[in-house]
Design a protein around this motif. Structure first.
Motif, short mmCIF file in Angstrom:
data_model
loop_
_atom_site.label_atom_id
_atom_site.label_comp_id
_atom_site.label_asym_id
_atom_site.label_seq_id
_atom_site.Cartn_x
_atom_site.Cartn_y
_atom_site.Cartn_z
N THR A 454 40.24 50.20 45.51
CA THR A 454 41.33 49.84 45.09
C THR A 454 42.49 50.60 44.68
O THR A 454 42.10 51.82 44.11
N THR A 458 47.06 45.46 38.58
CA THR A 458 46.55 43.98 38.68
C THR A 458 47.87 43.13 38.58
O THR A 458 48.96 43.52 37.95
N PHE A 464 44.70 49.43 38.35
CA PHE A 464 43.43 49.06 38.69
C PHE A 464 43.01 50.04 40.04
O PHE A 464 43.27 49.93 41.22
N ARG A 502 35.88 41.63 43.01
CA ARG A 502 37.09 42.50 42.41
C ARG A 502 37.00 41.84 40.99
O ARG A 502 37.57 42.66 40.03
N THR A 503 36.85 40.31 40.48
CA THR A 503 36.86 39.94 39.43
C THR A 503 35.99 40.63 38.31
O THR A 503 36.32 40.88 37.14
N GLU A 506 37.58 44.04 37.55
CA GLU A 506 38.56 43.75 36.51
C GLU A 506 38.15 43.47 35.11
O GLU A 506 38.82 44.00 34.28
N SER A 507 37.18 42.76 34.86
CA SER A 507 36.67 42.40 33.72
C SER A 507 35.94 43.27 32.91
O SER A 507 35.65 43.12 31.66
N GLU A 509 34.62 47.25 33.51
CA GLU A 509 34.74 48.68 34.33
C GLU A 509 33.32 49.03 34.65
O GLU A 509 32.72 50.05 35.34
N ASP A 552 39.42 33.54 34.70
CA ASP A 552 40.53 34.27 34.51
C ASP A 552 41.86 33.38 34.78
O ASP A 552 41.66 32.22 34.92
#
Length: 738
Positions: A454, A458, A464, A502-503, A506-507, A509, A552
């Motif tokens: 990516t 975000t 991101f 993906r989520t 994001e939440s 690492e 989210d």
């Protein structure tokens, strides 16, 4: 009957329910015919052979035919049509089965259920979820469907982590045919479908297609849906060759209903209340934005070539291109300029750094797939080997289309902009070998490589950057022992590995991929029309990505690694012919679903809760169909579904509990044979939730630290939201076949 049931205590209701389902617990949801190894397969069926299993395979599965789907196909999405299969729990945001719907199998979320259409992966490459809303009325173009529970066999796309759904679209029709279908029902729900087939022209060519429109106001306030869809295929077929060019897709506009309902008083007194689009005008009155919608289109283009060289060798090549594009729109109050990269305004000496605005969050993606398989059959050996490659390229960006104070924004400005690319390459070899008259062996080896990268930002305007590569080895093996013509025993082991979505990245690492070791032990019995299946499973996970209960800001479920966990269960299903006119079809799943150790921060301290239930995993799921056919063309079916209590969190918090529910539906089908323009007229009726039960199938749970009310101390605050389902509602339809 309703009064009597409601007067029972909750415990006695559950006992009565369990007794009802134990009445005949015994076997398969639909009868399966043993495959003859010498039979020449239909070329249509070869499309999905690489991802399906046959009746004798040591894989736990259910087959659903076009006829099965048609009995209740009145506009609801495919998950709702599969609701009465073993171990299945379904849910719908709008409450009535039209729009955004979901399916969980053995407690495993849709992100872990692999879906293929004609062998082509359908799951969204990034979220790993399945959005049936983009395929309105797809059941009308489905020839057959197989639901595999557990890891199942090797499949294309993301690995199955609890189930896989393999869909085969309409087969080539030899005879010309047409169909006009219309249905109407509660909440202004309507479905209109037109289908046609030219039949085989010059014994080789066929063109077939479908147009559909489904609209509904939804049970939840303003949770409307307008789903337009199409299906078109051109086919060439001879004795040994099949070419299919297929295009299908649709456009959906649905008013958002993913907020759920957090107000417990409203949940009791005004359970259809929808907070989406809610804002306060200048006079302090509550208003609702009229275009708080999800607007998305998705178009698929597939090309398939099946070639049979002789009774031993055949090949399959499949190509796919999917184009998806759309947005969801929201009215937001008092948004900070910093959250959108805007500069504060100085208006007559007053600094303005907040504004009401309307935003759109966009997805624009392209998905390419190529599959190739070779099949060899001879002397008790059925061998398939092949591979699949897919490439995903998706843009994520946001626009402000109106603002009370616009700062320096220009039309078409993007306040965030990101891109994702994902490559998925896999190779597999799968074999069934009949060792002798009693023993059949199954083996399946797959190696899969996933690369995910990516760039950009975000929606929170945070950089991101993910650049990950995973290589997974997924072995599977099993044995089937034929005791006699009526009884089979089977055992299988399968390993699956699966990347985060993906989520997840994001939440967290440091999120890790998950791994599953799946053990299945089963008995299949068939004696005439009586069928009984029993299956025990033990699914042992390492770093399972379980639903945390949280969402989210765009409604995506947040998952977290759970360390060591397991699902242990027993599945029973049966077909019991009570008489020539009456049949029972019960199924029952008893399970224990546990995180072996759960450690969470609470009130400023780490707390070890020990062994806890996995979220959204009821210990008891049961269903039954009582099918009565008094005359040849009339079928009456009473459908029942019980789902035990479950938690929306992995902490067994009381606030996160969903109560058990017991729902009953009634389905009627009558076929009128005619000698006029139409070959037949089919009348269908469906009454859902006959006893008007107020139940909830899904929700979310969250916690946050509040250190403002008591400075120096940290207090954990809990919250929960719920998705109420429709009370008694109905659908009726008429189909003209010619």
């Amino acid at each position: 009957m309703k009064i009597l049931f409601n007067n029972l205590s909750k415990t006695n209701r559950q006992r009565l329910t369990l007794s009802f389902f134990l009445l005949g617990l015994c076997s398969a949801y639909g009868q399966e015919k043993q495959q003859d190894s010498t039979k020449v397969e239909k070329l249509d069926e070869v499309l999905v052979k690489a991802v399906r299993v046959d009746a004798k395979s040591p894989i736990t599965h259910s087959n659903v035919t076009k006829e099965d789907l048609a009995k209740r196909n009145l506009g609801q999405d495919i998950p709702m049509l599969l609701n009465f299969l073993p171990s299945v729990v379904t849910t719908t945001d709008a409450g009535a089965g039209v729009g955004y719907t979901g399916i969980r199998v053995r407690g495993v979320s849709s992100q872990s259920t692999n879906v293929t259409i004609n062998g082509i992966p359908y799951n969204d490459a990034e979220s790993l979820g399945t959005f049936w809303v983009n395929l309105g009325d797809f059941a009308s173009s489905t020839e057959s469907l197989q639901l595999q529970r557990g890891v199942g066999t090797s499949t294309n796309g993301s690995g199955a982590f609890g189930a896989s759904i393999n869909v085969l679209t309409d087969a080539v029709s030899k005879e010309a045919a047409g169909e006009i279908s219309n249905s109407f029902g509660s909440y202004n729900t309507r479905k209109h479908t037109v289908k046609f087939s030219t039949g085989l022209m010059n014994d080789h060519f066929e063109i077939a297609g479908r147009l559909s429109n489904i609209v509904s106001d939804g049970y939840i306030d303003r949770a409307s849906a307008d789903l337009k869809s199409y299906f078109l295929q051109g086919s060439y077929v001879d004795d040994n060759t099949l070419f299919k060019a297929i295009t299908f897709g649709g456009k959906e506009v649905t008013y958002q209903a993913w907020n759920g309902l957090e107000d417990l008083e409203k949940l009791e007194d005004d359970r259809t209340y929808n907070t989406a689009g809610e804002y306060t005008d200048d006079e302090g009155n509550t208003q609702f934005y009229d275009n708080e919608v999800d607007n998305y289109s998705q178009n698929h283009y597939q090309l398939h070539w099946n070639q049979r060289y002789n009774n031993q060798w055949s090949t399959t090549i499949g190509l796919n291109y999917t184009k998806g594009q759309g947005y969801f729109e929201q009215y937001k109050e008092e948004e900070g300029f910093d959250d959108y990269g805007l500069e504060p305004l100085n208006f007559n000496g007053e600094i303005i750094d907040e504004t009401d605005l309307i935003r759109r969050r966009w997805l624009d993606n392209n998905f390419y797939v190529i599959n190739a398989n070779v099949n060899y059959k001879a002397d008790g050996l059925d061998l398939i080997f092949g591979g699949s490659y897919s490439h995903y390229d998706g843009d994520h960006f946001g626009e402000i289309i109106w603002a009370e104070f616009a700062s320096q924004t220009e039309i078409r400005d993007r306040h965030y902009d990101g891109n994702s690319k994902k490559n998925d390459l896999s190779f597999f070899s799968k074999a069934n070998y009949k060792l002798n008259d009693k023993i059949s062996l199954f083996g399946d080896l797959q190696i899969r490589n996933v690369k995910y990268k990516t760039t950009g930002t975000t929606s929170d305007i945070v950089e991101f950057a993910v650049d990950e590569s995973f290589t997974f080895f997924n072995p599977k093996a099993g044995i089937t022992y034929e005791l006699n013509n009526n009884n089979d025993l089977y055992f299988s082991y399968a390993r699956a590995n699966r990347e985060p979505n993906r989520t997840d990245f994001e939440s967290n690492e440091s999120i890790e991929p998950e791994q599953l070791n799946d053990f299945e032990l089963g008995w299949r019995h068939k004696n005439g029309n009586f069928v009984f299946n029993a299956n025990a499973y033990y699914m042992l996970y390492n770093e399972q990505l379980v639903l945390s209960g949280q969402m989210d800001d765009v409604g995506n479920p947040i998952r977290t690694n759970s360390g060591k966990s397991y699902r242990l269960g027993l599945e029973l299903e049966a077909i019991i012919p009570v008489s020539s006119k009456l049949t029972l079809q019960p199924n029952l799943t008893l399970s224990s679903n546990k995180n072996k150790e759960t450690i969470i921060p609470f009130d400023g301290e780490l707390q070890n809760l020990g062994k806890t239930d996995i979220s959204f995993s009821p210990n008891l799921v049961a269903a039954n169909a009582i099918v009565f056919q008094p005359i040849e063309n009339l079928q009456l079916t009473w459908l029942s579904k019980f789902v035990g209590e479950q938690f929306m969190s992995n902490t067994e918090a009381d606030r996160s509990k969903l109560d058990s529910y017991f729902i009953n539906d009634f389905n009627i089908n009558y076929t009128l044979k005619t000698k006029s323009v139409f070959d037949s007229v089919v009348f269908t009726g469906l009454v859902n939730n006959i006893f008007n039960v107020k139940y909830i199938t899904n929700g979310f749970y969250y916690t946050y630290d509040d250190d403002f009310s008591n400075p120096g101390t940290i207090t954990t605050v809990e919250g929960a939201g719920f998705y109420p389902q429709a009370t008694t509602n109905f659908l009726v339809g008429m189909t003209l076949n010619f």
